[in-house]
Design an enzyme around this catalytic site. Structure first.
Site, PDB file in Angstrom:
ATOM      1  N   SER A 118       0.824  -1.203   0.000  1.00  0.00           N
ATOM      2  CA  SER A 118       0.000   0.000   0.000  1.00  0.00           C
ATOM      3  C   SER A 118       0.860   1.255   0.000  1.00  0.00           C
ATOM      4  O   SER A 118       1.954   1.278   0.595  1.00  0.00           O
ATOM      5  CB  SER A 118      -0.859  -0.007   1.271  1.00  0.00           C
ATOM      6  OG  SER A 118      -1.536   1.221   1.418  1.00  0.00           O
ATOM      7  N   TYR A 131      -1.853  -0.665  10.627  1.00  0.00           N
ATOM      8  CA  TYR A 131      -2.135  -1.293   9.322  1.00  0.00           C
ATOM      9  C   TYR A 131      -0.945  -1.124   8.378  1.00  0.00           C
ATOM     10  O   TYR A 131      -0.448  -2.090   7.785  1.00  0.00           O
ATOM     11  CB  TYR A 131      -3.390  -0.672   8.696  1.00  0.00           C
ATOM     12  CG  TYR A 131      -3.515  -0.971   7.215  1.00  0.00           C
ATOM     13  CD1 TYR A 131      -3.873  -2.246   6.783  1.00  0.00           C
ATOM     14  CD2 TYR A 131      -3.225   0.008   6.252  1.00  0.00           C
ATOM     15  CE1 TYR A 131      -3.951  -2.533   5.421  1.00  0.00           C
ATOM     16  CE2 TYR A 131      -3.305  -0.277   4.894  1.00  0.00           C
ATOM     17  CZ  TYR A 131      -3.669  -1.549   4.482  1.00  0.00           C
ATOM     18  OH  TYR A 131      -3.733  -1.834   3.142  1.00  0.00           O
ATOM     19  N   LYS A 156       2.028  -3.822   6.563  1.00  0.00           N
ATOM     20  CA  LYS A 156       2.416  -3.934   5.151  1.00  0.00           C
ATOM     21  C   LYS A 156       3.932  -3.843   4.996  1.00  0.00           C
ATOM     22  O   LYS A 156       4.540  -4.576   4.225  1.00  0.00           O
ATOM     23  CB  LYS A 156       1.724  -2.838   4.317  1.00  0.00           C
ATOM     24  CG  LYS A 156       0.219  -3.012   4.200  1.00  0.00           C
ATOM     25  CD  LYS A 156      -0.116  -4.233   3.365  1.00  0.00           C
ATOM     26  CE  LYS A 156      -1.597  -4.515   3.315  1.00  0.00           C
ATOM     27  NZ  LYS A 156      -1.914  -5.791   2.636  1.00  0.00           N
TER      28      LYS A 156
HETATM   29  P1  NAD Z   1     -11.091  -6.596   0.857  1.00  0.00           P
HETATM   30  O1  NAD Z   1     -11.339  -6.589   2.324  1.00  0.00           O
HETATM   31  O2  NAD Z   1     -12.245  -6.326  -0.053  1.00  0.00           O
HETATM   32  O3  NAD Z   1     -10.440  -7.990   0.423  1.00  0.00           O
HETATM   33  C1  NAD Z   1      -9.603  -8.731   1.283  1.00  0.00           C
HETATM   34  C2  NAD Z   1     -10.122 -10.159   1.298  1.00  0.00           C
HETATM   35  O4  NAD Z   1      -9.273 -10.949   2.126  1.00  0.00           O
HETATM   36  C3  NAD Z   1     -11.538 -10.281   1.863  1.00  0.00           C
HETATM   37  O5  NAD Z   1     -12.337 -11.018   0.960  1.00  0.00           O
HETATM   38  C4  NAD Z   1     -11.355 -11.039   3.193  1.00  0.00           C
HETATM   39  O6  NAD Z   1     -12.464 -11.869   3.475  1.00  0.00           O
HETATM   40  C5  NAD Z   1     -10.068 -11.821   2.911  1.00  0.00           C
HETATM   41  N1  NAD Z   1      -9.274 -12.140   4.116  1.00  0.00           N
HETATM   42  C6  NAD Z   1      -8.884 -11.289   5.099  1.00  0.00           C
HETATM   43  N2  NAD Z   1      -8.159 -11.951   6.018  1.00  0.00           N
HETATM   44  C7  NAD Z   1      -8.079 -13.241   5.600  1.00  0.00           C
HETATM   45  C8  NAD Z   1      -7.477 -14.414   6.119  1.00  0.00           C
HETATM   46  N3  NAD Z   1      -6.816 -14.396   7.291  1.00  0.00           N
HETATM   47  N4  NAD Z   1      -7.573 -15.559   5.428  1.00  0.00           N
HETATM   48  C9  NAD Z   1      -8.269 -15.612   4.254  1.00  0.00           C
HETATM   49  N5  NAD Z   1      -8.877 -14.544   3.724  1.00  0.00           N
HETATM   50  C10 NAD Z   1      -8.783 -13.367   4.387  1.00  0.00           C
HETATM   51  O7  NAD Z   1      -9.903  -5.571   0.562  1.00  0.00           O
HETATM   52  P2  NAD Z   1      -9.357  -5.003  -0.825  1.00  0.00           P
HETATM   53  O8  NAD Z   1      -9.663  -3.556  -0.892  1.00  0.00           O
HETATM   54  O9  NAD Z   1      -9.754  -5.894  -1.924  1.00  0.00           O
HETATM   55  O10 NAD Z   1      -7.798  -5.117  -0.550  1.00  0.00           O
HETATM   56  C11 NAD Z   1      -7.024  -6.201  -1.030  1.00  0.00           C
HETATM   57  C12 NAD Z   1      -5.583  -6.014  -0.591  1.00  0.00           C
HETATM   58  O11 NAD Z   1      -5.096  -4.790  -1.105  1.00  0.00           O
HETATM   59  C13 NAD Z   1      -5.384  -5.943   0.920  1.00  0.00           C
HETATM   60  O12 NAD Z   1      -4.191  -6.602   1.231  1.00  0.00           O
HETATM   61  C14 NAD Z   1      -5.275  -4.452   1.192  1.00  0.00           C
HETATM   62  O13 NAD Z   1      -4.526  -4.213   2.355  1.00  0.00           O
HETATM   63  C15 NAD Z   1      -4.550  -4.001  -0.062  1.00  0.00           C
HETATM   64  N6  NAD Z   1      -4.751  -2.575  -0.398  1.00  0.00           N
HETATM   65  C16 NAD Z   1      -5.994  -2.099  -0.668  1.00  0.00           C
HETATM   66  C17 NAD Z   1      -6.161  -0.752  -1.020  1.00  0.00           C
HETATM   67  C18 NAD Z   1      -7.505  -0.160  -1.361  1.00  0.00           C
HETATM   68  O14 NAD Z   1      -7.554   1.028  -1.749  1.00  0.00           O
HETATM   69  N7  NAD Z   1      -8.610  -0.911  -1.269  1.00  0.00           N
HETATM   70  C19 NAD Z   1      -5.039   0.089  -1.105  1.00  0.00           C
HETATM   71  C20 NAD Z   1      -3.796  -0.447  -0.804  1.00  0.00           C
HETATM   72  C21 NAD Z   1      -3.660  -1.777  -0.477  1.00  0.00           C
HETATM   73  C1  WQD Z   2      -9.470  10.149   0.654  1.00  0.00           C
HETATM   74  C2  WQD Z   2      -9.676  11.651   0.923  1.00  0.00           C
HETATM   75  C3  WQD Z   2     -10.081  12.176   3.224  1.00  0.00           C
HETATM   76  C4  WQD Z   2     -13.927  10.083   3.496  1.00  0.00           C
HETATM   77  C5  WQD Z   2      -7.168   4.883   2.644  1.00  0.00           C
HETATM   78  C6  WQD Z   2      -6.169   4.173   3.514  1.00  0.00           C
HETATM   79  C7  WQD Z   2      -5.001   3.708   2.685  1.00  0.00           C
HETATM   80  C8  WQD Z   2      -5.455   2.876   1.474  1.00  0.00           C
HETATM   81  C9  WQD Z   2      -6.562   3.545   0.709  1.00  0.00           C
HETATM   82  C10 WQD Z   2      -5.292   0.527   1.981  1.00  0.00           C
HETATM   83  C11 WQD Z   2      -8.970  12.160   2.173  1.00  0.00           C
HETATM   84  C12 WQD Z   2     -11.289  12.506   2.382  1.00  0.00           C
HETATM   85  C13 WQD Z   2     -12.732  10.632   3.057  1.00  0.00           C
HETATM   86  C14 WQD Z   2     -15.007  10.974   3.817  1.00  0.00           C
HETATM   87  C15 WQD Z   2     -13.595  12.835   3.190  1.00  0.00           C
HETATM   88  N1  WQD Z   2      -5.981   1.599   1.849  1.00  0.00           N
HETATM   89  N2  WQD Z   2     -12.567  11.974   2.904  1.00  0.00           N
HETATM   90  N3  WQD Z   2     -14.797  12.325   3.636  1.00  0.00           N
HETATM   91  O1  WQD Z   2      -7.268   7.857   3.590  1.00  0.00           O
HETATM   92  O2  WQD Z   2      -6.289   8.329   1.292  1.00  0.00           O
HETATM   93  O3  WQD Z   2      -6.535   6.004   2.051  1.00  0.00           O
HETATM   94  O4  WQD Z   2      -7.599   3.984   1.596  1.00  0.00           O
HETATM   95  O5  WQD Z   2      -4.102   0.382   1.934  1.00  0.00           O
HETATM   96  O6  WQD Z   2      -4.195   2.957   3.525  1.00  0.00           O
HETATM   97  O7  WQD Z   2      -5.718   5.086   4.506  1.00  0.00           O
HETATM   98  O8  WQD Z   2      -8.547   7.263   1.442  1.00  0.00           O
HETATM   99  O9  WQD Z   2     -10.872   7.427   0.667  1.00  0.00           O
HETATM  100  O10 WQD Z   2     -10.423   7.397   3.163  1.00  0.00           O
HETATM  101  O11 WQD Z   2      -9.803   9.416   1.834  1.00  0.00           O
HETATM  102  O12 WQD Z   2     -13.473  14.053   3.069  1.00  0.00           O
HETATM  103  O13 WQD Z   2     -16.103  10.556   4.227  1.00  0.00           O
HETATM  104  O14 WQD Z   2     -11.074  11.883   1.135  1.00  0.00           O
HETATM  105  O15 WQD Z   2      -9.889  13.123   4.234  1.00  0.00           O
HETATM  106  O16 WQD Z   2      -8.542  13.467   1.900  1.00  0.00           O
HETATM  107  P1  WQD Z   2      -7.111   7.478   2.184  1.00  0.00           P
HETATM  108  P2  WQD Z   2      -9.991   7.806   1.805  1.00  0.00           P
END
Ligand code: NAD
Ligand code: WQD
Length: 336
Positions: free
Chosen positions: A120, A144, A148
């Site tokens: 991330s 969190y 990572k």
């Molecule tokens: P998500 O929660 O939709 O998907 C994660 C999946 O992993 C879920 O289906 C959950 O049931 C499964 N899971 C969690 N713990 C588990 C375990 N111990 N064993 C088996 N399954 C398990 O999240 P996402 O948004 O799809 O994120 C996927 C990956 O990407 C994660 O590692 C997250 O940290 C990373 N990530 C996401 C974002 C984002 O913007 N969504 C940004 C950066 C990194």
């Molecule tokens: C985006 C912008 C808020 C909600 C998060 C995790 C990051 C990654 C992606 C996994 C910011 C603003 C938000 C709301 C708002 N996940 N905001 N009102 O915080 O950049 O990233 O998701 O790895 O680790 O921290 O994303 O969508 O929460 O916020 O004004 O109700 O929107 O302040 O400027 P963020 P976000």
């Protein structure tokens, strides 16, 4: 793939199947759903085997390795709520770090040494200089994000001890949007924490108004700036990463982002245009822990993976709106 019933994993499964790969999903369904896996099957017109199990369960992993022949593991499974990780850090270390240790051990035991890991942009914290390239020193600001970075470290150590490993670490920026089919998208349980799901729920009438967390940041309109990336672009990046790993051993780290930043108000306006709905909002205090600007330098992924994002903010909003209107309550609520 682990975590394939979740948001990014399910979109990636579709792109992998389209590229000719076979996919097996392993997920404990703590945040993913069977409905998401069924939707992958419908969109790709293929049956996708699901193992309901936990990455921390070595017996379950051994069974999966015995039943299927894997060339690679894409490791999405993790807990990802930044705020919850502050309140329950050990849950995050247990799931994300101990879970990955267990997975990597079982991979090694079964001779599968190709891994793509979902890292991330959160590992960078608040680096100050923009855009962020992969050499920016990591400075995670939440449990969190620390999980990572620890996993990234343990993957480097694993390769140092056994250079036969091929590891791709992908640092995602803000994944948003949904599959253009409208069949699959993000399905946050409870009140969404992130901006785009919140905006979409306000537009569809599930929530009254959007809280804008701060309008006095040093940005063009005072609101926070992020690098929003269409989830289908992000999913395609994994296909490129797998192709890249086929060219040699090692550990590669790549940002996946567009390189463009948008403010909260820009997102609100883009969503209003895509949905034809007004998004009522109020200015709320800054959210603790938020950085002012986060924007990727995606040049390395362009040069080495041959990957660049194709979709703009308008398309992210249009595709999210299609998903939100056809599934106003996500997978859990069925189709409208
Ligand atoms: P998500 O929660 O939709 O998907 C994660 C999946 O992993 C879920 O289906 C959950 O049931 C499964 N899971 C969690 N713990 C588990 C375990 N111990 N064993 C088996 N399954 C398990 O999240 P996402 O948004 O799809 O994120 C996927 C990956 O990407 C994660 O590692 C997250 O940290 C990373 N990530 C996401 C974002 C984002 O913007 N969504 C940004 C950066 C990194
Ligand atoms: C985006 C912008 C808020 C909600 C998060 C995790 C990051 C990654 C992606 C996994 C910011 C603003 C938000 C709301 C708002 N996940 N905001 N009102 O915080 O950049 O990233 O998701 O790895 O680790 O921290 O994303 O969508 O929460 O916020 O004004 O109700 O929107 O302040 O400027 P963020 P976000």
């Amino acid at each position: 793939m682990t975590g394939g019933a979740g948001y990014i994993g399910s979109h990636t499964a579709i792109e992998l199947l389209a590229a000719g790969h076979d996919v097996v999903v392993l997920d404990n369904l703590s945040n993913g759903t069977r409905a998401a896996v069924e939707a992958i099957g419908r969109v790709a017109n293929r049956d996708v085997p699901v193992v309901e199990g936990d990455i921390r369960d070595p017996v379950c992993l051994d069974r999966a390795f015995a039943e299927h022949r894997f060339d690679a593991v894409l490791h999405f499974a993790a807990l990802k709520a930044v705020g919850e990780s502050v309140a329950k850090p050990l849950r995050y270390y247990q799931n994300n770090v101990a879970g990955t240790v267990c997975l990597v051990e079982r991979m090694a035991a079964h001779g599968v040494k190709t891994l793509v890991f979902s890292s991330s942009a959160a590992v960078y914290g608040d680096p100050g200089t923009m855009p962020i390239n992969e050499d920016s020193p990591p400075d995670p600001t939440s449990p969190y994000a620390r999980t990572k970075l620890i996993v990234e470290g343990l993957l480097h150590d694993t390769h140092a001890a056994d250079p036969g490993w091929r590891i791709s670490i992908l640092r995602y920026f803000n994944a948003v949007g949904a599959h253009p089919s409208g069949e699959i998208g993000e399905d946050p349980a409870g009140v969404p924490m992130n901006l785009l799901p919140s905006v979409a729920q306000v537009a569809v009438g599930r929530r009254e108004l959007l809280n804008v967390f701060g309008n006095d940041y040093p940005t063009p309109d005072g609101t926070g700036v992020r690098d929003y990336l269409h989830v289908v672009d992000l999913a395609r990046g994994h296909v490129n990463a797998l192709d890249y790993l086929a060219t040699g051993t090692g550990v590669a780290v790549h940002n996946l982002g567009t390189g463009r930043g948008h403010t909260v108000f820009e997102v609100v306006r883009a969503f209003e245009a895509a949905s034809g709905r007004q998004i009522p909002y109020r200015i709320a205090p800054r959210r603790p822990g938020d950085v002012v600007v986060s924007c990727a330098d995606p040049g390395k992924a362009g040069d080495e993976l041959g990957w660049t994002a194709q979709y703009d903010l308008r398309r992210m909003c249009e595709d999210l709106w299609r998903w939100q209107t056809t599934h106003p309550h996500g997978f859990r609520g069925g189709k409208a």
